[in-house]
Scaffold this active site. Structure first.
Site, mmCIF file in Angstrom:
data_model
loop_
_atom_site.group_PDB
_atom_site.id
_atom_site.type_symbol
_atom_site.label_atom_id
_atom_site.label_comp_id
_atom_site.label_asym_id
_atom_site.label_seq_id
_atom_site.Cartn_x
_atom_site.Cartn_y
_atom_site.Cartn_z
ATOM 1 N N LYS A 33 -9.912 -4.562 13.887
ATOM 2 C CA LYS A 33 -8.750 -3.651 14.227
ATOM 3 C C LYS A 33 -8.617 -2.582 13.492
ATOM 4 C CE LYS A 33 -5.731 -7.620 13.668
ATOM 5 N NZ LYS A 33 -5.171 -8.055 14.315
ATOM 6 N N TYR B 286 14.929 8.811 -8.113
ATOM 7 C CA TYR B 286 16.844 9.745 -6.885
ATOM 8 C C TYR B 286 17.920 8.097 -6.898
ATOM 9 C CZ TYR B 286 14.173 12.806 -4.077
ATOM 10 O OH TYR B 286 13.487 13.287 -4.127
#
Ligand SMILES: *Cc1c(COP(=O)(O)O)cnc(C)c1O
Length: 379
Positions: free
Chosen positions: A43, A259
């Site tokens: 999957k 940041y």
């Protein structure tokens, strides 16, 4: 995108997937499943590694049963394995049934309503039944499973080829729910007499084999991930990820990186900027230690340059991540690439440093990497 650049020059990272290792892992799990057989759970695009390559490789090794989550995933792999059984874990719905029948997929029905509906609409084509023995996710209740098993009008007309259940705590072998689920499912499987059954995922296959059922459904262990934390991982590693270093810069003690200016350097430093970031699935939650994001867990991610450890500095950004290479010799840096997952840094090391599990790291691997497949044998 994938494959456009021969050696990954045009991409920020090189993702190498060892199909030979996936095959070796499947063979190992298949042996552990005896006298049953191992299927393969593929999957989510084979846990992010590319079902179009993984499925044919496993089929060539002898795997004949595959599990996907969605009908669309089954439709996509059907042409690759015309003979194999493809089970659809997330069940059947009115608007997916025709496509499933056309592709010869086997829906795993997960309610009495779905069972009645499949009979009414789909008639006699093969189906499977999921029974919920303690996970409270998908499946008939144990009571409903007994009702179905003894309901001749319904069961007699359905072509039930497989009955399955799923462990909630297989990665915690001592959890009392495991024993309860095994006993509960043994009784249900007995009520379905000669129908093939499966219970074990990777963790359960590694700790207890097939638990007496005919098949196992390993996923993460095929891909080299750790199925049972705290037990040495005996699977062969599958994924190697290297990022290109696009700049090396010097910064002074007291300056900040990335940041938010949350990481302050405590020494004069050399910083390698690698062109991989959270848009590639390199998790922002693994930003450098000392960054507020990481207050809960001290240590963040780190890369390796030729066996030299290079911790992430500051926040991981969308396309770029900073690594502290102050202690890495020039000669090692000259190569121009940094290992993010590989011999020095396992998939599960990366997961732990980001507060998650290997499954999530694999299924988040981005589409911008130059993907290379190795060791595919005859395929
Ligand atoms: C995903 C899944 C598996 C495979 O689990 P792993 O832990 O990856 O081995 C098996 N069975 C079901 C029902 C699943 O959803």
């Amino acid at each position: 995108m994938a494959g456009r650049a021969d050696n990954g020059e045009l991409c920020g990272g090189r993702l190498t997937i060892d199909l030979g290792a996936i095959i070796a892992n499947w063979r190992d799990l298949d042996r552990r499943s005896r006298p049953g057989r191992a299927a393969a759970v593929v999957k989510a695009d084979a846990y992010g590694l590319g079902a179009h390559r993984v499925v044919p490789a496993l089929a060539s090794a002898g795997c004949d049963s595959f599990f996907v989550a969605l009908p669309g995933e089954g439709v996509a792999i059907r042409p690759l394995v015309p003979e194999a059984r493809i089970f659809v874990l997330n069940g059947a719905h009115a608007d997916t049934m025709d496509a499933m029948i056309e592709a010869g997929l086997i829906p795993i029905l997960c309610s009495m309503e779905q069972a009645r509906f499949w009979l009414a609409q789909g008639g006699g084509t093969a189906c499977a039944i999921q029974v919920d023995t303690g996970m409270n996710r998908l499946g008939l209740t144990v009571g409903e499973a007994y009702t179905l098993a003894s309901d001749d009008t319904l069961r007699g007309k359905l072509d039930i080829v497989h009955v399955m259940s799923h462990f909630a705590c297989a990665d915690t072998p001592d959890h009392p729910l495991n024993r309860q689920q095994i006993e509960s499912f043994q009784a249900v499987a007995a009520a379905f007499e000669s129908v093939e059954s499966s219970l074990s995922n990777s963790a359960a296959t590694l700790t207890g084999g097939a638990h007496g059922f005919a098949m196992t459904r390993p996923g993460i262990a095929l891909y080299g991930g750790e199925a049972v934390p705290g037990i040495a991982n005996s699977m062969r590693p599958v994924v190697t990820l290297k990022a290109r270093i696009v700049q090396i810069r010097s910064a002074l003690s007291g300056e900040t990186v990335s940041y938010g200016a949350t990481q302050r350097l405590d020494r004069d430093s050399r910083i390698a900027i690698a062109s991989v970031g959270y848009a590639d699935g390199y998790p922002r939650a693994g930003s450098g230690s000392g960054v507020p994001l990481r207050n809960a867990v001290a240590e963040g991610l780190c890369g390796f340059v030729a066996r030299h450890r290079a911790p992430v500095l500051g926040r991981v950004t969308m396309d770029l991540t900073a690594f502290d290479v102050t202690d890495v010799p020039d000669a090692a840096l000259a190569e121009g690439w940094i290992e993010l997952i590989g011999p020095n840094r396992s998939l599960d090391d990366v997961a732990r440093a980001s507060g998650t599990i290997g499954y999530e790291i694999l299924t988040s691997l981005g589409t911008r990497y130059a993907r290379r497949y190795r060791g595919e044998g005859r395929n």
